[in-house]
Design a protein around this motif. Structure first.
Motif, PDB file in Angstrom:
ATOM      1  N   VAL A 199       2.734   1.639  -3.485  1.00  0.00           N
ATOM      2  CA  VAL A 199       1.963   2.036  -4.662  1.00  0.00           C
ATOM      3  C   VAL A 199       1.325   3.408  -4.482  1.00  0.00           C
ATOM      4  O   VAL A 199       1.108   4.128  -5.450  1.00  0.00           O
ATOM      5  CB  VAL A 199       0.881   0.990  -5.039  1.00  0.00           C
ATOM      6  N   THR A 200       1.018   3.779  -3.206  1.00  0.00           N
ATOM      7  CA  THR A 200       0.427   5.091  -2.982  1.00  0.00           C
ATOM      8  C   THR A 200       1.506   6.166  -2.926  1.00  0.00           C
ATOM      9  O   THR A 200       1.238   7.328  -3.196  1.00  0.00           O
ATOM     10  CB  THR A 200      -0.383   5.101  -1.671  1.00  0.00           C
ATOM     11  N   GLY A 201       2.703   5.768  -2.529  1.00  0.00           N
ATOM     12  CA  GLY A 201       3.783   6.745  -2.362  1.00  0.00           C
ATOM     13  C   GLY A 201       3.536   7.654  -1.182  1.00  0.00           C
ATOM     14  O   GLY A 201       4.047   8.765  -1.106  1.00  0.00           O
ATOM     15  N   TYR A 202       2.731   7.185  -0.250  1.00  0.00           N
ATOM     16  CA  TYR A 202       2.333   8.028   0.874  1.00  0.00           C
ATOM     17  C   TYR A 202       1.757   7.137   1.956  1.00  0.00           C
ATOM     18  O   TYR A 202       1.114   6.127   1.667  1.00  0.00           O
ATOM     19  CB  TYR A 202       1.261   9.028   0.409  1.00  0.00           C
ATOM     20  N   PHE A 208       0.836  -1.204   0.000  1.00  0.00           N
ATOM     21  CA  PHE A 208       0.000   0.000   0.000  1.00  0.00           C
ATOM     22  C   PHE A 208       0.874   1.259   0.000  1.00  0.00           C
ATOM     23  O   PHE A 208       0.678   2.177  -0.790  1.00  0.00           O
ATOM     24  CB  PHE A 208      -0.923  -0.005   1.224  1.00  0.00           C
TER      25      PHE A 208
END
Lengths: 401, 322
Positions: B238-241, B235
């Motif tokens: 892929v979200t980069g956050y 998570f």
């Protein structure tokens, strides 16, 4: 013969291209990302209505250009939901600009997309100071937590003549930012913050009694409180009065989150005497604001009141309208950002502009006191600091470097 | 061979229809190139629900705190990348799985002394404690504002993360999910998995036949935690956050609803549930940004009333009736 045919084809093609170009130029697509559901729905409604009122009061603001708003729910403040919405708005709906963003994580998580896709974003709330540093495509028309916190720190010494202060804050970034901002300004002007009390998180409203008792025991001149706007603020007023802190000579002060306009009347006489610094309240005395509040009450009911988020939605639309007209409907990203830099507007909250250097807002901070007038609570203006910048970036504090 | 053992043996084998989810997953990649951000989140959620299925569906451990392991994985990857500059994605996932697995084993050792409602409350409390810890350690975790601008190196040194269209993230997540699925599938059809089902169905008898019940449960809990940790790590990548919202009741209860909607203890329940729930939510939220929860709620009520085994259970019932 052949030449004329080629010419004909050329003319037809050119006119098609021209039609396509004007069609493209005339409809500007704006993606609106707000928490329309869940606990943030109340905030999203204020912003959304602010945008509607702008469209209603300024039908000619977009000139000949048509604007289409595509609204998406950012749901919970995880950042991931907002980022997915932004990604689809860019990839699927091909929007030209983005706006909205109540929660700071939503803007923070989406910042890399603004940069990568070169889509200008007008932030309508998210108040973490360093958000504007994350992408050159961000312009903010709302505030940074430092605006009100710093102004209140300065006013506490200069206007309220306070020498000592205790700070109570909800233990999450806006709370800690408010503490830093207030402390910095209060102590720079010769005051002293003698205690700082974290008071639970932003989720549930805690029992404020033990925190307020600790503040009372320190006997400060002012007690600066930051809590999320809404139900927290109501509980703060109740506890402050229940502990008799006013009679003890301790003034309760804070940013305008303590006096949400649409909850003010429900707070009762307990709120009288409360002093706040903020960039907007519905009682501001100027012609533009009178028209704004009047339209609001006519459209949404006599008991509805716009608050600071509403005016941010209004001003955000004004900024977008300015950019659309300046770019003649062709939203080249660099050009759009240049149009937003230095933009000046006479808002219901008074004169404001976008700082060309930081792309953050420059605006007035109003010091107001809650008084009772004709049977209802009113925020009386008792001072103003003009053209306030985000002091976090001005002073290069912490992550704002 | 008599029919009963034959059937028992046959169910371990791969069936032709088990290729369907993966074929669909690949087809989505080509059919909806503009929705891959949502698709990637969907795959992560399936992996997370699958990890919960192992403990809830197979071992019968009713927990509300599974988001805690998701969070440990998510923050492991985030902190490694931001503080230590360790942003190689695959080793990041391994680290996330290890960290969450260790936390799972330790907390399982303590928490699995209880069961039923007590366990439900204690797992919930553990998660709340972790949430507060993550808030207090905001210098490391970024707290509510999270860690901005996390970036990772190329996957296998070949595929860069696709910031705008999520193409590589989608295929990457699909591969990780396939790997996780093979692990879970092998596990539940092994003798270890059978003993878990035994514990769920008849605790007393498993004690009576001398099965090491507690040990099995703790190990299952640890493995499931590791898998949830991998989902969390994925998570973050892929979200980069990542921020505090990876924790909390909403995520913990949400994944449980997904599993129950799809059908727990059924392996593919996680797939069906996540797709049904998230796609419905996504479409409704898009069409009615302010009122979509009403539609979702009504659907859930209908499923709870008329399809006790979830959507897969409903399918099985219809097939049985025919």
């Amino acid at each position: 013969m052949r030449i004329s045919r080629i010419l004909k084809l050329g003319v037809v093609a050119a006119s098609f291209a021209a039609v396509a170009a004007t069609a493209q130029a005339q409809t500007v697509k704006i993606g609106v990302v707000l928490p329309y559901s869940g606990v943030g729905a109340e905030f999203a409604q204020q912003v959304d209505r602010g945008m509607q009122v702008f469209m209603k009061l300024n039908p000619g603001a977009f000139g000949p250009y048509k604007v289409e708003l595509i609204k998406r729910d950012s749901k919970n403040p995880s950042g991931a939901e907002a980022k997915t919405a932004v990604q689809e708005l860019i990839a699927q709906d091909k929007v030209d600009m983005l706006t909205g963003f109540i929660y700071s994580p939503d803007a923070i998580a989406s910042a890399s997309l603004f940069t990568e896709a070169k889509k200008p974003a007008v932030i309508m709330n998210a108040g973490t100071a360093w958000i504007t540093n994350l992408s050159p495509m961000i312009a903010r028309v709302s505030f940074s937590m430092w605006h009100a916190g710093h102004a209140m720190g300065e006013a506490s010494v200069k206007t309220l003549k306070a020498k000592t202060a205790v700070v109570g804050y909800s233990d999450f970034p806006p709370g800690r930012d408010s503490l830093d901002a207030f402390k910095r300004a209060f102590e720079a002007n010769g005051g002293k913050v003698i205690d700082a009390i974290p008071m639970g998180g932003p989720g549930q409203v805690p029992d404020f009694t033990p925190f307020f008792q600790r503040a009372k025991d320190r006997k400060p001149d002012v007690f600066f409180v930051f809590v999320p706007s809404g139900d927290h603020a109501v509980a703060v007023m109740k506890t402050y009065n229940a502990l008799g802190m006013r009679q003890g000579g301790i003034k309760l002060v804070g940013p305008g989150d303590l006096t949400p306009d649409y909850k003010l009347q429900g707070m009762g006489d307990e709120a009288v005497g409360l002093i706040t610094a903020h960039h907007y309240n519905a009682d501001l005395d100027n012609a533009h604001n009178k028209r704004f509040v009047e339209t609001w009450k006519k459209d949404y009911g006599a008991n509805a009141t716009p608050d600071f988020m509403a005016v941010q939605g209004y001003d955000g639309m004004a900024a977008i309208a300015h950019a659309v007209v300046a770019m003649k409907g062709r939203m080249d990203p660099e050009g759009t950002m240049n149009a937003l830099r230095g933009w000046k507007f006479d808002s219901p909250r008074g004169p404001l502009s976008i700082d060309p250097a930081t792309r953050d807002i420059v605006m007035n901070e109003y010091l107001s006191e809650v008084v009772k007038q004709g049977g209802r609570l009113v925020q009386k203006n008792i001072g103003v600091i003009t053209a306030v910048k985000d002091m976090c970036k001005e002073l290069k504090e912490g992550k704002c470097k | 061979m008599s029919p009963a053992p034959d059937a028992l043996q046959r169910r371990h084998r791969f069936q032709w229809w088990e290729l369907l989810p993966w074929a669909t997953g690949l087809a989505m990649f080509f059919a909806f190139p503009n929705y891959l951000s949502f698709g990637t989140q969907l795959l992560v959620t399936i992996l997370f629900a699958l990890s919960l299925d192992l403990v809830l569906g197979y071992a019968g451990i009713v927990t509300l705190g599974h988001a805690a392991f998701f969070c440990v994985g998510a923050y492991t990857v985030g902190i490694l990348a931001q503080q230590l500059g360790w942003n190689e994605p695959l080793s990041g996932l391994v680290a996330a799985g290890l960290a969450a697995g260790i936390v799972g084993l330790i907390s399982g050792f303590v928490l699995l002394r209880t069961h039923g409602l007590t366990l439900l409350m204690v797992t919930l409390c553990t998660m709340t404690l972790l949430e507060q810890a993550a808030n207090m350690g905001h210098a490391w975790t970024g707290g509510f504002d999270g860690m901005p601008g996390l970036s990772f190196t190329m996957i296998l040194g070949l595929f860069p993360f696709d910031v705008l269209y999520f193409k590589s993230q989608y295929l990457y997540s699909l591969s990780v999910l396939a790997l996780g699925f093979v692990v879970v599938r092998t596990l539940v059809y092994s003798s270890f998995g059978q003993s878990l089902t035994g514990i769920r169905e008849n605790l007393l008898r498993m004690h009576a036949v001398g099965a090491p019940v507690r040990g099995r449960l703790i190990v299952a809990y640890g493995i499931s935690a590791a898998l949830a940790g991998v989902a969390g790590g994925l998570f973050t990548q892929v979200t980069g956050y990542v921020n505090l919202a990876v924790l909390g009741l909403e995520r913990a209860a949400g994944v449980m609803i997904i599993l129950i909607l799809g059908g727990h203890g059924r392996l593919y329940g996680a797939f069906v549930g996540a797709v049904a729930y998230l796609v419905l939510e996504h479409l409704l939220a898009k069409a009615y940004p302010t009122a979509w929860q009403l539609g979702l709620g009504l659907t859930l009520v209908a499923v709870a009333l008329f399809a006790r085994g979830g959507l897969i259970g409903l399918f099985e019932k219809l097939r049985g009736a025919r």
